[in-house]
Design a protein around this motif. Structure first.
Motif, PDB file in Angstrom:
ATOM      1  N   ALA A 265       0.833  -1.206   0.000  1.00 15.01           N
ATOM      2  CA  ALA A 265       0.000   0.000   0.000  1.00 15.01           C
ATOM      3  C   ALA A 265       0.870   1.259   0.000  1.00 15.01           C
ATOM      4  O   ALA A 265       0.560   2.243  -0.692  1.00 15.01           O
ATOM      5  CB  ALA A 265      -0.923  -0.023   1.213  1.00 15.01           C
ATOM      6  N   MET A 266       1.977   1.213   0.729  1.00 13.08           N
ATOM      7  CA  MET A 266       2.851   2.384   0.778  1.00 13.08           C
ATOM      8  C   MET A 266       3.564   2.588  -0.560  1.00 13.08           C
ATOM      9  O   MET A 266       3.744   3.737  -1.000  1.00 13.08           O
ATOM     10  CB  MET A 266       3.868   2.209   1.902  1.00 13.08           C
ATOM     11  N   ALA A 267       3.950   1.507  -1.237  1.00 15.99           N
ATOM     12  CA  ALA A 267       4.607   1.627  -2.545  1.00 15.99           C
ATOM     13  C   ALA A 267       3.657   2.225  -3.575  1.00 15.99           C
ATOM     14  O   ALA A 267       4.043   3.073  -4.387  1.00 15.99           O
ATOM     15  CB  ALA A 267       5.118   0.269  -2.996  1.00 15.99           C
ATOM     16  N   THR A 285       5.602  12.354   4.734  1.00 18.79           N
ATOM     17  CA  THR A 285       5.925  11.116   5.453  1.00 18.79           C
ATOM     18  C   THR A 285       4.605  10.445   5.823  1.00 18.79           C
ATOM     19  O   THR A 285       3.564  11.107   5.936  1.00 18.79           O
ATOM     20  CB  THR A 285       6.727  11.406   6.729  1.00 18.79           C
ATOM     21  N   ALA A 286       4.650   9.143   6.002  1.00 20.98           N
ATOM     22  CA  ALA A 286       3.419   8.420   6.312  1.00 20.98           C
ATOM     23  C   ALA A 286       3.754   7.112   7.018  1.00 20.98           C
ATOM     24  O   ALA A 286       4.882   6.595   6.931  1.00 20.98           O
ATOM     25  CB  ALA A 286       2.602   8.159   5.047  1.00 20.98           C
ATOM     26  N   LEU A 287       2.771   6.600   7.715  1.00 23.91           N
ATOM     27  CA  LEU A 287       2.853   5.285   8.352  1.00 23.91           C
ATOM     28  C   LEU A 287       1.506   4.599   8.179  1.00 23.91           C
ATOM     29  O   LEU A 287       0.456   5.220   8.443  1.00 23.91           O
ATOM     30  CB  LEU A 287       3.189   5.430   9.839  1.00 23.91           C
ATOM     31  N   TYR A 288       1.545   3.371   7.717  1.00 18.37           N
ATOM     32  CA  TYR A 288       0.316   2.598   7.540  1.00 18.37           C
ATOM     33  C   TYR A 288       0.519   1.227   8.161  1.00 18.37           C
ATOM     34  O   TYR A 288       1.568   0.588   7.972  1.00 18.37           O
ATOM     35  CB  TYR A 288      -0.055   2.455   6.067  1.00 18.37           C
ATOM     36  N   GLY A 289      -0.495   0.763   8.913  1.00 20.30           N
ATOM     37  CA  GLY A 289      -0.394  -0.533   9.564  1.00 20.30           C
ATOM     38  C   GLY A 289      -1.742  -1.216   9.691  1.00 20.30           C
ATOM     39  O   GLY A 289      -2.795  -0.598   9.516  1.00 20.30           O
ATOM     40  N   VAL A 298       0.585  -6.919  14.917  1.00 18.89           N
ATOM     41  CA  VAL A 298       0.616  -5.621  14.247  1.00 18.89           C
ATOM     42  C   VAL A 298       1.671  -5.663  13.154  1.00 18.89           C
ATOM     43  O   VAL A 298       2.825  -6.050  13.406  1.00 18.89           O
ATOM     44  CB  VAL A 298       0.922  -4.478  15.229  1.00 18.89           C
ATOM     45  N   THR A 299       1.287  -5.244  11.936  1.00 12.98           N
ATOM     46  CA  THR A 299       2.225  -5.139  10.818  1.00 12.98           C
ATOM     47  C   THR A 299       2.122  -3.730  10.254  1.00 12.98           C
ATOM     48  O   THR A 299       1.018  -3.226  10.042  1.00 12.98           O
ATOM     49  CB  THR A 299       1.894  -6.163   9.724  1.00 12.98           C
ATOM     50  N   PHE A 300       3.255  -3.094  10.004  1.00 12.83           N
ATOM     51  CA  PHE A 300       3.226  -1.703   9.543  1.00 12.83           C
ATOM     52  C   PHE A 300       4.389  -1.437   8.607  1.00 12.83           C
ATOM     53  O   PHE A 300       5.407  -2.155   8.596  1.00 12.83           O
ATOM     54  CB  PHE A 300       3.272  -0.735  10.729  1.00 12.83           C
ATOM     55  N   ALA A 301       4.249  -0.375   7.816  1.00 15.16           N
ATOM     56  CA  ALA A 301       5.322   0.148   6.959  1.00 15.16           C
ATOM     57  C   ALA A 301       5.318   1.661   7.115  1.00 15.16           C
ATOM     58  O   ALA A 301       4.260   2.274   7.298  1.00 15.16           O
ATOM     59  CB  ALA A 301       5.104  -0.248   5.504  1.00 15.16           C
ATOM     60  N   ARG A 302       6.491   2.239   7.011  1.00 12.27           N
ATOM     61  CA  ARG A 302       6.585   3.693   7.175  1.00 12.27           C
ATOM     62  C   ARG A 302       7.437   4.291   6.059  1.00 12.27           C
ATOM     63  O   ARG A 302       8.366   3.651   5.549  1.00 12.27           O
ATOM     64  CB  ARG A 302       7.162   4.060   8.541  1.00 12.27           C
ATOM     65  N   ALA A 303       7.101   5.527   5.688  1.00  9.40           N
ATOM     66  CA  ALA A 303       7.824   6.247   4.634  1.00  9.40           C
ATOM     67  C   ALA A 303       8.393   7.517   5.242  1.00  9.40           C
ATOM     68  O   ALA A 303       7.739   8.568   5.238  1.00  9.40           O
ATOM     69  CB  ALA A 303       6.885   6.555   3.470  1.00  9.40           C
ATOM     70  N   GLU A 321      10.829  -0.562  14.562  1.00  8.40           N
ATOM     71  CA  GLU A 321      11.499   0.021  13.390  1.00  8.40           C
ATOM     72  C   GLU A 321      11.105  -0.686  12.098  1.00  8.40           C
ATOM     73  O   GLU A 321      10.810  -1.883  12.081  1.00  8.40           O
ATOM     74  CB  GLU A 321      13.019  -0.053  13.571  1.00  8.40           C
ATOM     75  N   ALA A 322      11.115   0.127  11.016  1.00 12.21           N
ATOM     76  CA  ALA A 322      10.917  -0.357   9.650  1.00 12.21           C
ATOM     77  C   ALA A 322      11.437   0.738   8.726  1.00 12.21           C
ATOM     78  O   ALA A 322      11.129   1.917   8.924  1.00 12.21           O
ATOM     79  CB  ALA A 322       9.457  -0.668   9.365  1.00 12.21           C
ATOM     80  N   ASP A 323      12.234   0.361   7.717  1.00  6.35           N
ATOM     81  CA  ASP A 323      12.865   1.340   6.844  1.00  6.35           C
ATOM     82  C   ASP A 323      11.963   1.700   5.670  1.00  6.35           C
ATOM     83  O   ASP A 323      11.197   0.878   5.160  1.00  6.35           O
ATOM     84  CB  ASP A 323      14.197   0.798   6.308  1.00  6.35           C
ATOM     85  N   GLY A 324      12.105   2.968   5.224  1.00  5.99           N
ATOM     86  CA  GLY A 324      11.358   3.437   4.055  1.00  5.99           C
ATOM     87  C   GLY A 324      11.630   4.913   3.822  1.00  5.99           C
ATOM     88  O   GLY A 324      11.780   5.689   4.769  1.00  5.99           O
ATOM     89  N   SER A 325      11.720   5.319   2.551  1.00  2.00           N
ATOM     90  CA  SER A 325      12.040   6.706   2.195  1.00  2.00           C
ATOM     91  C   SER A 325      10.770   7.553   2.134  1.00  2.00           C
ATOM     92  O   SER A 325       9.645   7.045   2.226  1.00  2.00           O
ATOM     93  CB  SER A 325      12.763   6.757   0.847  1.00  2.00           C
TER      94      SER A 325
END
Length: 416
Positions: A265-267, A285-289, A298-303, A321-325
């Motif tokens: 979803a973040m991509a 910037t954003a965070l979705y989980g 809980v699963t999440f990705a962050r930009a 933590e989770a990496d993302g630009s």
């Protein structure tokens, strides 16, 4: 022109034109001189028009009489000292000295620091007429300047009224935009199973560059996201509206639906922003989980967003933590996922960098550690009390009426 009429006219015009120097009003009638102190410009103008004085001395021959404003005799004496000379001559000492003689040319003016002349100066009626005309021109010029100033003041007043009108209209439009943005926020936070959500939303102005949403994806899973556009105000708020519309969390298929993983979803959201061709300054910037309310996974990705902070049931604090630009800069970007299984009593804090700015010193530097310290100090409070205490602390900070940045906090809590 009769010289007996020119002389009083010249004297009157001269003194009326010099009222700012605190001279004396003078008039002449029947060969006599009237002297009186001018208190202000309004009185001077009135006396110029009427030829009368407030407390004026009338010297006639060797006598001295004093008259009030209406020409009646008065026992009051003028404030200026007067010295009577032989018949037909009077000397007045004051801010401006006047020497008058009926036997020769009528008037000569001398300053305080000058000696009164031994003999009166001679002046022809033509010279007095020229002086009177020159002074009349000066008075007319001053009147034109006053009229011009009045016109400029009226113009400024009209401009002020116009600015007030447009400022009022702009204020109404921004208030309407703020109410509209509030309508896009969840009106009621979902509570599914043992999982509860709490939120604190504080714009820096009318509208915010932060936006969040929490929604049920199916019977057991709840999706949540938090976005922060660069800057704040109307441009940032418009960008967050686009992010809300472009974020896809569920894909409809012929046989049902498929929930997108947070990284996918973040991509897709990043590619949608890049395709818009926005300027390099327009990023976010954003965070979705997603949380499974049954397993509490809980699963999440962050930009480029701050890492969420977990306060465990034992009081320990640590980031997830989770990496993302950043969103909207690099096309075809890959985002990694972070995951964690919660237990009853755990609280997961997700926030924008405005909370770090709010707790940083006022030297322009962001101190993320201080925010962690403030959070640790309040870990014994309930979630409602903690968010209320944060809001009160921010309001008491210097510059709270003009916050440095938008601020949003989402807390996901698992009941014991």
């Amino acid at each position: 022109m009769n010289p007996s009429l020119i002389v009083p006219l010249a004297i009157r015009l001269f003194f009326c034109a010099r009222v700012k120097s605190r001279l004396f009003f003078a008039g002449s009638a029947d060969g006599s001189i009237v002297l009186g102190e001018v208190p202000d410009i309004k009185v001077a103008v009135k006396r110029c028009k009427t030829g009368t004085g407030g407390k004026a001395g009338l010297a006639r021959g060797g006598e001295s009489q004093f008259f009030g404003a209406r020409g009646k005799k008065s026992a009051l004496r003028p404030r200026i000292p007067q010295v009577h000379r032989p018949r037909g001559r009077m000397v007045s000492k004051g801010p401006c000295d006047a020497v008058m003689s009926q036997s020769t040319s009528p008037l000569r003016l001398v300053r305080d620091d000058e000696e009164s002349p031994a003999s009166p100066a001679s002046a022809s009626p033509g010279q007095f007429a020229s002086a009177a005309l020159a002074l009349a021109d000066q008075v007319e010029s001053m009147q034109r300047e006053i009229t011009t100033l009045h016109e400029e003041i009226n113009l400024l007043r009209r401009r002020d009224e116009t600015l007030k009108f447009y400022m009022h209209r702009l204020d109404e439009e921004l208030r309407l935009a703020a109410r509209l943005q509030q309508d896009f926020l969840p009106k009621q936070l979902p509570q599914v199973g043992a999982v509860r959500f709490h939120a604190l939303f504080r714009p820096a102005g009318y509208v915010s560059g932060d936006l969040y949403d929490i929604t049920r994806l199916d019977e057991t899973r709840v999706g949540f996201y938090l976005a922060d556009a660069v800057g704040h105000g109307m441009p940032a708020a418009l960008l967050t509206m686009f992010i809300k519309r472009a974020l896809v969390t569920k894909e409809i298929l012929s046989g049902g639906y498929r929930l997108l993983r947070p990284s996918e979803a973040m991509a897709r959201l990043n590619d949608a922003l890049v395709e818009q061709g926005l300027t390099q300054a327009s990023f976010a910037t954003a965070l979705y989980g997603v949380i499974d309310t049954q397993s509490l996974d809980v699963t999440f990705a962050r930009a480029g967003h701050p890492n969420p902070i977990l306060i465990g049931t034992d009081g320990t604090i640590r980031p997830l933590e989770a990496d993302g630009s950043l969103l909207g800069i690099f096309p075809n970007e890959t985002y990694l996922e972070g995951s964690h299984r919660l237990v009853p009593g755990d609280r997961l804090f997700m926030f924008t960098d405005g909370i770090e700015v709010a707790f940083s010193p006022g030297n322009g530097q962001v101190d993320a550690d201080r925010w962690h310290i403030e959070l640790e100090r309040r870990r014994h409070l309930t979630t409602e009390q903690l968010l209320t205490d944060f809001a009160e602390h921010i309001d008491q900070e210097s510059g709270s009426l003009q916050p440095k940045d938008d601020l949003t906090i989402i807390v996901m809590e698992v009941n014991r």
